[in-house]
Design an enzyme around this catalytic site. Structure first.
Site, PDB file in Angstrom:
ATOM      1  N   HIS A   9       0.878  -1.232   0.087  1.00  0.00           N
ATOM      2  CA  HIS A   9       0.020   0.100   0.357  1.00  0.00           C
ATOM      3  C   HIS A   9       0.933   1.374  -0.048  1.00  0.00           C
ATOM      4  O   HIS A   9       2.165   1.302   0.429  1.00  0.00           O
ATOM      5  CB  HIS A   9      -0.819   0.038   1.129  1.00  0.00           C
ATOM      6  CG  HIS A   9      -0.228  -0.087   2.389  1.00  0.00           C
ATOM      7  ND1 HIS A   9       0.190   1.215   3.091  1.00  0.00           N
ATOM      8  CD2 HIS A   9      -0.037  -0.816   3.364  1.00  0.00           C
ATOM      9  CE1 HIS A   9       0.752   0.845   4.196  1.00  0.00           C
ATOM     10  NE2 HIS A   9       0.794  -0.529   4.389  1.00  0.00           N
ATOM     11  N   THR A  12       1.178   6.005   4.632  1.00  0.00           N
ATOM     12  CA  THR A  12       0.010   6.536   5.312  1.00  0.00           C
ATOM     13  C   THR A  12       0.627   7.323   6.288  1.00  0.00           C
ATOM     14  O   THR A  12       1.710   7.585   6.771  1.00  0.00           O
ATOM     15  CB  THR A  12      -0.490   5.189   6.258  1.00  0.00           C
ATOM     16  OG1 THR A  12       0.284   4.799   7.324  1.00  0.00           O
ATOM     17  CG2 THR A  12      -0.824   4.080   5.332  1.00  0.00           C
ATOM     18  N   LEU A  13      -0.386   7.935   7.079  1.00  0.00           N
ATOM     19  CA  LEU A  13      -0.261   9.031   8.263  1.00  0.00           C
ATOM     20  C   LEU A  13       0.429   8.357   9.271  1.00  0.00           C
ATOM     21  O   LEU A  13       1.351   8.848   9.643  1.00  0.00           O
ATOM     22  CB  LEU A  13      -1.574   9.526   8.779  1.00  0.00           C
ATOM     23  CG  LEU A  13      -2.355  10.357   7.661  1.00  0.00           C
ATOM     24  CD1 LEU A  13      -3.705  10.733   8.371  1.00  0.00           C
ATOM     25  CD2 LEU A  13      -1.725  11.608   7.316  1.00  0.00           C
ATOM     26  N   ASN A  15       2.569   5.600   9.050  1.00  0.00           N
ATOM     27  CA  ASN A  15       3.869   5.348   8.800  1.00  0.00           C
ATOM     28  C   ASN A  15       4.821   6.538   8.859  1.00  0.00           C
ATOM     29  O   ASN A  15       5.666   6.493   9.331  1.00  0.00           O
ATOM     30  CB  ASN A  15       3.906   4.992   7.014  1.00  0.00           C
ATOM     31  CG  ASN A  15       3.228   3.860   6.646  1.00  0.00           C
ATOM     32  OD1 ASN A  15       2.679   3.399   5.564  1.00  0.00           O
ATOM     33  ND2 ASN A  15       3.538   2.744   7.389  1.00  0.00           N
ATOM     34  N   GLU A  82      -2.129  -7.052   7.196  1.00  0.00           N
ATOM     35  CA  GLU A  82      -1.044  -7.143   8.050  1.00  0.00           C
ATOM     36  C   GLU A  82      -1.024  -7.981   9.197  1.00  0.00           C
ATOM     37  O   GLU A  82      -2.059  -8.369   9.760  1.00  0.00           O
ATOM     38  CB  GLU A  82      -0.858  -5.616   8.139  1.00  0.00           C
ATOM     39  CG  GLU A  82       0.667  -5.554   8.849  1.00  0.00           C
ATOM     40  CD  GLU A  82       1.761  -5.732   8.039  1.00  0.00           C
ATOM     41  OE1 GLU A  82       1.939  -6.982   7.824  1.00  0.00           O
ATOM     42  OE2 GLU A  82       2.723  -4.882   7.757  1.00  0.00           O
TER      43      GLU A  82
END
Length: 215
Positions: A9, A12-13, A15, A82
């Site tokens: 993917h 992300t925020l 990450n 995940e």
């Protein structure tokens, strides 16, 4: 020979905040959306027939962007989620106590039966990821599926196809929106079954990956 593309993917925020996601979720950043778009531009002429994604929001959104470029619909498969990180989900890495860090380290270092409380072991994740990949063998002839999943999940899948332990995924860098490919072949000379063609290709991405900046 069946070819299956594997995509992590977009960014992300969480990450960006170095927060443990696991099976919790956070939205794609603007950069993550752009990364997904760049994957779509890379694969749109490859004849992708199916886009199959983890049912978590970050993979679902990534898959939608890619599927739009390929003219496909998205099929969700929870087996592609995940690793369940149990009680550590949503925590920032630098906030973990010594005991909590020992749980995480035992898990990723491959300690037998290592798991975070209320979480999942690497071997359990490896089993469900292989089941999801094997399901592609039942697709119609001449299918070319693309799977959208997660960093640890895809790392474990690729590692175990290579005959390595699940925790070898720590040695495999699969950045956000990297593309890997595995093929299923029957050969009298080469290995039969699943083989790894490529892993972690980011040549289609325009900007430096987040994990490069955070090393």
């Amino acid at each position: 020979m069946l070819q299956v593309y594997l995509v992590r993917h977009g960014e992300t925020l969480w990450n960006a905040a170095r927060r443990i996601q696991g099976q919790s979720d956070s939205a794609l950043t603007e950069k993550g959306e752009q990364q997904a778009y760049q994957v779509g531009q890379r694969v749109r002429d490859l004849g992708i027939t199916h886009v199959i994604a983890s049912d978590l929001g970050r993979t679902r959104r990534t898959a939608e962007i890619i599927a739009d470029a390929c003219g496909c619909s998205v099929v969700l498969d929870p087996r592609l989620r995940e690793l369940n990180m149990g009680v550590l989900e949503q925590r920032k890495l630098d906030s973990l106590s010594a005991e909590e860090e020992s749980w995480r380290k035992a898990l990723v270092d491959g300690t037998e039966n290592g798991r975070i409380p209320q979480g999942e072991s690497m071997s359990e994740m490896a089993q469900r990821m292989r089941q999801a990949l094997d399901a592609c063998l039942s697709l119609p002839e001449n299918s070319r599926p693309l799977i959208v999943s997660h960093g640890m999940a895809l790392g474990v899948l690729v590692s175990t196809i290579l005959g390595l332990p699940a925790n070898a995924e720590r040695r495999l860098r699969l950045r956000n929106c990297s593309i890997s490919r595995v093929d299923h072949q029957q050969s009298p000379w080469l290995a039969s079954g699943w083989v790894v063609e490529t892993a972690g290709d980011v040549s289609h991405l325009e900007d430096t990956a987040l994990d490069e900046l955070q090393r």
